[in-house]
Design an enzyme around this catalytic site. Structure first.
Site, mmCIF file in Angstrom:
data_model
loop_
_atom_site.group_PDB
_atom_site.id
_atom_site.type_symbol
_atom_site.label_atom_id
_atom_site.label_comp_id
_atom_site.label_asym_id
_atom_site.label_seq_id
_atom_site.Cartn_x
_atom_site.Cartn_y
_atom_site.Cartn_z
ATOM 1 N N ASN A 88 0.780 -0.973 0.200
ATOM 2 C CA ASN A 88 -0.181 -0.110 0.288
ATOM 3 C C ASN A 88 0.909 1.422 0.193
ATOM 4 O O ASN A 88 2.013 1.246 0.396
ATOM 5 C CB ASN A 88 -0.865 0.075 0.830
ATOM 6 C CG ASN A 88 -0.214 -0.169 2.586
ATOM 7 O OD1 ASN A 88 0.547 -0.601 2.673
ATOM 8 N ND2 ASN A 88 -1.001 0.524 3.518
ATOM 9 N N LEU A 89 0.249 2.278 -0.606
ATOM 10 C CA LEU A 89 0.915 3.674 -0.647
ATOM 11 C C LEU A 89 0.070 4.778 -0.378
ATOM 12 O O LEU A 89 -1.106 4.742 -0.666
ATOM 13 C CB LEU A 89 1.282 3.868 -2.339
ATOM 14 C CG LEU A 89 1.716 5.072 -2.466
ATOM 15 C CD1 LEU A 89 3.166 5.694 -1.921
ATOM 16 C CD2 LEU A 89 1.847 5.386 -4.124
ATOM 17 N N GLU A 90 0.617 5.626 0.421
ATOM 18 C CA GLU A 90 -0.319 6.822 0.895
ATOM 19 C C GLU A 90 0.591 7.928 0.578
ATOM 20 O O GLU A 90 1.583 7.872 0.781
ATOM 21 C CB GLU A 90 -0.808 6.717 2.305
ATOM 22 C CG GLU A 90 -1.649 5.600 2.689
ATOM 23 C CD GLU A 90 -1.687 5.076 4.068
ATOM 24 O OE1 GLU A 90 -0.961 5.957 4.971
ATOM 25 O OE2 GLU A 90 -2.369 4.224 4.424
ATOM 26 N N HIS A 101 -3.884 0.637 -2.787
ATOM 27 C CA HIS A 101 -4.214 -0.452 -1.912
ATOM 28 C C HIS A 101 -2.900 -1.597 -2.349
ATOM 29 O O HIS A 101 -2.935 -1.774 -3.715
ATOM 30 C CB HIS A 101 -5.390 -1.127 -1.833
ATOM 31 C CG HIS A 101 -6.503 -0.082 -1.608
ATOM 32 N ND1 HIS A 101 -7.316 -0.334 -0.584
ATOM 33 C CD2 HIS A 101 -6.761 1.463 -1.680
ATOM 34 C CE1 HIS A 101 -8.159 0.647 -0.050
ATOM 35 N NE2 HIS A 101 -7.484 1.610 -0.761
ATOM 36 N N GLU A 103 -3.369 -4.771 -2.912
ATOM 37 C CA GLU A 103 -3.939 -5.570 -3.925
ATOM 38 C C GLU A 103 -3.752 -4.884 -5.286
ATOM 39 O O GLU A 103 -3.360 -5.566 -6.057
ATOM 40 C CB GLU A 103 -5.343 -5.992 -3.592
ATOM 41 C CG GLU A 103 -5.288 -6.978 -2.604
ATOM 42 C CD GLU A 103 -5.874 -5.986 -1.183
ATOM 43 O OE1 GLU A 103 -5.333 -5.067 -1.058
ATOM 44 O OE2 GLU A 103 -6.475 -6.695 -0.350
ATOM 45 N N CYS A 131 -10.884 -2.972 -2.914
ATOM 46 C CA CYS A 131 -10.113 -4.076 -3.491
ATOM 47 C C CYS A 131 -10.885 -5.240 -3.968
ATOM 48 O O CYS A 131 -10.429 -5.589 -5.191
ATOM 49 C CB CYS A 131 -8.908 -4.603 -2.572
ATOM 50 S SG CYS A 131 -7.598 -3.636 -2.236
#
Ligand SMILES: [Zn+2]
Length: 295
Positions: A88-90, A101, A103, A131
């Site tokens: 995951n990346l924010e 996300h 996935e 997802c």
């Protein structure tokens, strides 16, 4: 070995750590071939399924979640038998819908590397509704097996009953299906031409906004993001988000981005330019070169 992986290997049984270590080099890009996986299973005397679950903490180390601090790792097994990690990346100072996300990250990783089919998704936390909807966009998505630690394997149709998907909007060539559209843009700039080629094989059946981002790193290597739309619209994965996620999977540094190009189709009903520039600005001072290709 890259520092983030050392603590994961130290927590593993020695036999497994010894089998994995030769593959976790500085060049490791989050993918393992079917042959490499079989070798790891043989040497560690584990089943492939056990190896997959053991790899989840490695994938989770590739996460970059400065807001939630919740590290999610996901693995996708393609039709070829190869494995692709995602995390995951924010993005700091951006609305939460800029997030990627795990996935989505893993599926896009498999797509960029040329997979046309996904058999299994392994993830360290139950897939969220967003997802489940994203997975449902894939060819035969309802049959994809979802594997979670300490839970029985079940297909997506178990996790997403009464699904709404591409066929409800008349789309018969879902995500990962090989297809391309004709796009032209007069330029001999290699970065622009790469973005044009990637945009032509992006997935935009709902808006016709075929689009791609290519980031050029100081090393000269390219990081690619293709647009991947979704029948429920909001779970669509933007090309800039995909590219930034892949920077993390390859353990590159945002500060090493030296050029960024977005190519969008003139036939699109929407534009990704503003959101792509905002996403990039949250991690880099490089200005996005935003181009419209003729459809
Ligand atoms: Zn999710």
């Amino acid at each position: 070995m890259p520092t983030p992986f050392v603590s994961v290997l130290n927590a593993m049984p020695t036999q497994l750590a010894d089998a994995l270590a030769p593959f976790l080099t500085e060049q490791f890009d989050g993918a393992l071939s079917g042959a490499q996986l079989s070798h790891i299973a043989d040497k560690s005397q584990l089943s492939l399924q056990q190896v997959y679950l053991a790899l989840l903490p490695i994938a989770a180390k590739l996460a970059n979640p400065p807001i939630s601090h919740f590290h999610v790792g996901a693995l996708v097994i393609g039709g070829s038998g190869n494995l692709y990690m995602g995390a995951n990346l924010e993005l700091p100072n951006q609305a939460l819908n800029h997030s990627v996300h795990a996935e989505q990250s893993a599926i896009s990783h498999a797509w960029i590397k040329g997979e046309t089919e996904i058999k299994d998704i392994i993830v360290n936390a139950s897939p969220c509704g967003h997802c489940r909807q994203f997975i449902n966009e894939l060819h035969l998505g309802k049959n994809i097996n979802i594997h979670l630690p300490e839970q029985d394997t079940a297909p997506l149709s178990y996790y997403l009953p009464y699904a709404f998907g591409p066929s409800d909007l008349g789309v018969t060539t879902p995500l990962l299906h090989k297809h391309s559209v004709a796009l032209t843009y007069a330029s001999d700039d290699k970065l622009v031409q790469t973005a044009l080629e990637q945009a032509s094989i992006s997935y935009a059946p709902y808006s016709a906004c075929h689009a791609a981002v290519v980031l050029e790193m100081k090393s000269g290597e390219y990081v690619i993001g293709r647009y991947a739309e979704n029948a429920a619209f909001n779970p669509s994965l933007l090309p800039m988000q995909m590219a930034l996620s892949h920077i993390n999977l390859r353990r590159l540094d945002y500060q090493d981005i030296q050029r960024a190009v977005l190519v969008e189709s003139s036939a699109g009903q929407i534009s990704l330019a503003d959101m792509s520039q905002s996403s990039l600005a949250s991690v880099s001072n490089v200005k996005l070169e935003s181009l419209i290709a003729s459809a």
